[in-house]
Scaffold this motif. Sequence first.
Motif, mmCIF file in Angstrom:
data_model
loop_
_atom_site.group_PDB
_atom_site.id
_atom_site.type_symbol
_atom_site.label_atom_id
_atom_site.label_comp_id
_atom_site.label_asym_id
_atom_site.label_seq_id
_atom_site.Cartn_x
_atom_site.Cartn_y
_atom_site.Cartn_z
ATOM 1 N N TYR A 290 0.864 -1.175 0.000
ATOM 2 C CA TYR A 290 0.000 0.000 0.000
ATOM 3 C C TYR A 290 0.901 1.225 0.000
ATOM 4 N N GLU A 291 0.406 2.291 -0.583
ATOM 5 C CA GLU A 291 1.181 3.527 -0.661
ATOM 6 C C GLU A 291 1.262 4.171 0.715
ATOM 7 N N SER A 292 2.463 4.530 1.123
ATOM 8 C CA SER A 292 2.690 5.192 2.410
ATOM 9 C C SER A 292 4.027 5.916 2.328
ATOM 10 N N PRO A 293 4.387 6.658 3.347
ATOM 11 C CA PRO A 293 5.685 7.334 3.313
ATOM 12 C C PRO A 293 6.882 6.385 3.235
ATOM 13 N N VAL A 294 6.694 5.113 3.611
ATOM 14 C CA VAL A 294 7.811 4.161 3.549
ATOM 15 C C VAL A 294 7.680 3.150 2.418
#
Length: 178
Positions: A47-51
């Motif tokens: 999933y898209e996230s800052p990491v």
Amino acid sequence: MKRFNILFFGKRIVAVLLCLVSVAVLTLPMTVHASQSAGKVVRVGWYESPVSMKDASGRRTGYDYVYEQKLAAYTGWKYEYVEGSWSDLLQMLKDGKIDMMGDISYTEERAEFLLYPSLPMGTEDYYLFVTPDNTELSKGSYTAFNGKKIGVNKDSVQETFFIEWAEKNEIESELVGN
């Protein structure tokens, strides 16, 4: 004098033989035995996230991705990424539909159904953000949060941490989540 020549000649033969053996050992093909898990296909939640993100060309990148690639280098695993929302992927992990997912904060409840590594992937800090023109809410002025709407990820560990923090600081606000 003959004794000296024989010793010198014998040492020379030993040195040449050692060189030949060394060259043979270094140039002969070696057999490497891969572990049983090498080549195993592992379904990874993404999933898209800052990491964990994708760059402008659509390639996966980020701390989470690099961490997973390092694991693959040690294990020989091949990854099949499954994309979705964090909540959906966590449920898929619980249900055994995916094998692994990064960036899951440790909680005792989750530890009942997840196997966490002995070393953490990283550490986390949580922040409340406000718009720059908002002068009502400021650091240390916790009572100003009373009656405000606070955005959080629904059913996330951050929501739990915020609720605990709000109770500790006697803040009554409305949580709005997705």
